[in-house]
Design a protein around this motif. Structure first.
Motif, PDB file in Angstrom:
ATOM      1  N   LEU A   1      16.867  -9.169  13.590  1.00 26.13           N
ATOM      2  CA  LEU A   1      16.182 -10.288  13.134  1.00 26.13           C
ATOM      3  C   LEU A   1      15.569 -11.178  14.218  1.00 26.13           C
ATOM      4  CD1 LEU A   1      14.963 -12.037  10.653  1.00 26.13           C
ATOM      5  CD2 LEU A   1      17.189 -13.212  10.641  1.00 26.13           C
ATOM      6  N   VAL A   2      14.367 -11.543  14.153  1.00 25.06           N
ATOM      7  CA  VAL A   2      13.656 -12.458  15.327  1.00 25.06           C
ATOM      8  C   VAL A   2      13.384 -13.718  14.458  1.00 25.06           C
ATOM      9  CG1 VAL A   2      11.781 -12.729  17.031  1.00 25.06           C
ATOM     10  CG2 VAL A   2      12.699 -10.258  16.643  1.00 25.06           C
ATOM     11  N   GLU A   3      13.707 -14.759  14.935  1.00 28.66           N
ATOM     12  CA  GLU A   3      13.483 -16.114  14.333  1.00 28.66           C
ATOM     13  C   GLU A   3      12.755 -17.106  15.543  1.00 28.66           C
ATOM     14  OE1 GLU A   3      16.418 -17.213  11.023  1.00 28.66           O
ATOM     15  OE2 GLU A   3      17.423 -16.646  12.818  1.00 28.66           O
ATOM     16  N   GLY A   4      11.983 -18.062  15.005  1.00 27.04           N
ATOM     17  CA  GLY A   4      11.331 -18.753  15.811  1.00 27.04           C
ATOM     18  C   GLY A   4      10.011 -19.371  15.208  1.00 27.04           C
ATOM     19  N   THR A   5       9.246 -20.114  15.765  1.00 23.80           N
ATOM     20  CA  THR A   5       8.329 -20.916  15.327  1.00 23.80           C
ATOM     21  C   THR A   5       6.756 -20.484  15.758  1.00 23.80           C
ATOM     22  OG1 THR A   5       9.757 -22.799  15.356  1.00 23.80           O
ATOM     23  CG2 THR A   5       7.378 -23.350  15.431  1.00 23.80           C
TER      24      THR A   5
ATOM     25  N   LYS B   1      -2.977 -19.726  18.489  1.00 27.91           N
ATOM     26  CA  LYS B   1      -1.827 -19.657  17.995  1.00 27.91           C
ATOM     27  C   LYS B   1      -0.906 -18.848  18.824  1.00 27.91           C
ATOM     28  CE  LYS B   1      -1.583 -16.023  14.664  1.00 27.91           C
ATOM     29  NZ  LYS B   1      -1.262 -15.429  13.401  1.00 27.91           N
ATOM     30  N   PHE B   2       0.442 -19.335  18.883  1.00 26.88           N
ATOM     31  CA  PHE B   2       1.285 -18.355  19.676  1.00 26.88           C
ATOM     32  C   PHE B   2       2.582 -18.399  19.143  1.00 26.88           C
ATOM     33  CE2 PHE B   2       0.879 -22.468  21.966  1.00 26.88           C
ATOM     34  CZ  PHE B   2       2.144 -22.821  22.250  1.00 26.88           C
ATOM     35  N   PHE B   3       3.484 -17.570  19.212  1.00 22.37           N
ATOM     36  CA  PHE B   3       5.022 -17.449  18.721  1.00 22.37           C
ATOM     37  C   PHE B   3       5.861 -17.979  19.812  1.00 22.37           C
ATOM     38  CE2 PHE B   3       8.800 -15.246  18.015  1.00 22.37           C
ATOM     39  CZ  PHE B   3       9.157 -15.888  16.795  1.00 22.37           C
ATOM     40  N   LEU B   4       6.884 -18.549  19.753  1.00 18.95           N
ATOM     41  CA  LEU B   4       8.028 -19.001  20.420  1.00 18.95           C
ATOM     42  C   LEU B   4       9.225 -18.625  19.795  1.00 18.95           C
ATOM     43  CD1 LEU B   4       6.975 -22.448  22.198  1.00 18.95           C
ATOM     44  CD2 LEU B   4       6.884 -20.193  23.156  1.00 18.95           C
ATOM     45  N   SER B   5      10.151 -17.936  20.161  1.00 17.85           N
ATOM     46  CA  SER B   5      11.279 -17.402  19.530  1.00 17.85           C
ATOM     47  C   SER B   5      12.515 -18.666  19.567  1.00 17.85           C
ATOM     48  CB  SER B   5      12.022 -16.088  20.385  1.00 17.85           C
ATOM     49  OG  SER B   5      12.362 -16.678  21.531  1.00 17.85           O
ATOM     50  N   LYS B   6      13.501 -18.677  18.902  1.00 23.71           N
ATOM     51  CA  LYS B   6      14.533 -19.808  18.982  1.00 23.71           C
ATOM     52  C   LYS B   6      15.005 -19.976  20.351  1.00 23.71           C
ATOM     53  CE  LYS B   6      16.148 -20.467  14.188  1.00 23.71           C
ATOM     54  NZ  LYS B   6      17.485 -20.345  13.614  1.00 23.71           N
ATOM     55  N   THR B   7      15.149 -18.856  21.006  1.00 26.03           N
ATOM     56  CA  THR B   7      15.789 -18.783  22.343  1.00 26.03           C
ATOM     57  C   THR B   7      14.711 -19.598  23.125  1.00 26.03           C
ATOM     58  OG1 THR B   7      16.873 -16.560  22.030  1.00 26.03           O
ATOM     59  CG2 THR B   7      16.601 -17.189  24.243  1.00 26.03           C
TER      60      THR B   7
ATOM     61  N   LEU C   1       8.828 -18.849  11.370  1.00 30.63           N
ATOM     62  CA  LEU C   1       8.395 -17.338  11.010  1.00 30.63           C
ATOM     63  C   LEU C   1       9.897 -16.609  11.735  1.00 30.63           C
ATOM     64  CD1 LEU C   1       6.429 -15.192  10.665  1.00 30.63           C
ATOM     65  CD2 LEU C   1       5.816 -15.186  13.187  1.00 30.63           C
ATOM     66  N   SER C   2      10.167 -15.580  10.742  1.00 32.17           N
ATOM     67  CA  SER C   2      11.081 -14.497  11.222  1.00 32.17           C
ATOM     68  C   SER C   2      10.663 -13.096  10.669  1.00 32.17           C
ATOM     69  CB  SER C   2      12.337 -15.054  10.307  1.00 32.17           C
ATOM     70  OG  SER C   2      12.307 -14.975   8.899  1.00 32.17           O
ATOM     71  N   PHE C   3      10.993 -12.428  11.478  1.00 31.11           N
ATOM     72  CA  PHE C   3      10.574 -10.767  11.192  1.00 31.11           C
ATOM     73  C   PHE C   3      11.582  -9.800  12.024  1.00 31.11           C
ATOM     74  CE2 PHE C   3       8.388 -12.415  14.927  1.00 31.11           C
ATOM     75  CZ  PHE C   3       8.683 -11.281  15.886  1.00 31.11           C
ATOM     76  N   LYS C   4      11.459  -8.511  11.469  1.00 29.92           N
ATOM     77  CA  LYS C   4      12.489  -7.750  12.232  1.00 29.92           C
ATOM     78  C   LYS C   4      11.697  -7.130  13.170  1.00 29.92           C
ATOM     79  CE  LYS C   4      15.329  -6.424   8.414  1.00 29.92           C
ATOM     80  NZ  LYS C   4      16.137  -5.455   7.664  1.00 29.92           N
ATOM     81  N   GLY C   5      12.477  -6.935  14.361  1.00 24.10           N
ATOM     82  CA  GLY C   5      11.966  -6.608  15.782  1.00 24.10           C
ATOM     83  C   GLY C   5      11.732  -5.042  15.553  1.00 24.10           C
TER      84      GLY C   5
END
Length: 92
Positions: A19-23, A44-50, A10-14
């Motif tokens: 750009l925020v990217e993650g899964t 479901k939950f989101f984890l950023s690439k970081t 998933l990626s979106f604009k913060g």
């Protein structure tokens, strides 16, 4: 404990336009029959690439995980639960 049943990039604009990217991680957990539950619940939950890079594993379908939340209800960390049948040989 929860079982990973799906993942999706998933990626979106913060809020600041970056750009925020993650899964997004999808999990299921059995409901407690002692509390009148039957079947499973799903989350479901989101984890950023970081955040993903800070884990010592990459969550994948089939993994048993423990999800720990901070006081604000956001995911603090995800821990892989070891297979109880896995034999680990430790030399002393």
């Amino acid at each position: 404990m929860s079982k990973v049943i799906g993942t999706a990039p998933l990626s979106f604009k913060g809020k600041d336009g970056s750009l925020v990217e993650g899964t997004t991680i999808y999990t299921s957990s059995p409901l407690d029959p002692a509390k009148g539950g039957s079947g499973c619940s799903a989350e479901k939950f989101f984890l950023s690439k970081t955040r993903l890079a800070s884990l010592d594993f990459v969550p994948k379908v089939g993994d048993e995980v423990e999800i720990l939340f901070n006081r604000f209800g956001k995911v603090a960390t995800v821990r892989k639960v070891s297979d109880p049948l896995e034999v680990v040989d430790i030399e002393i």
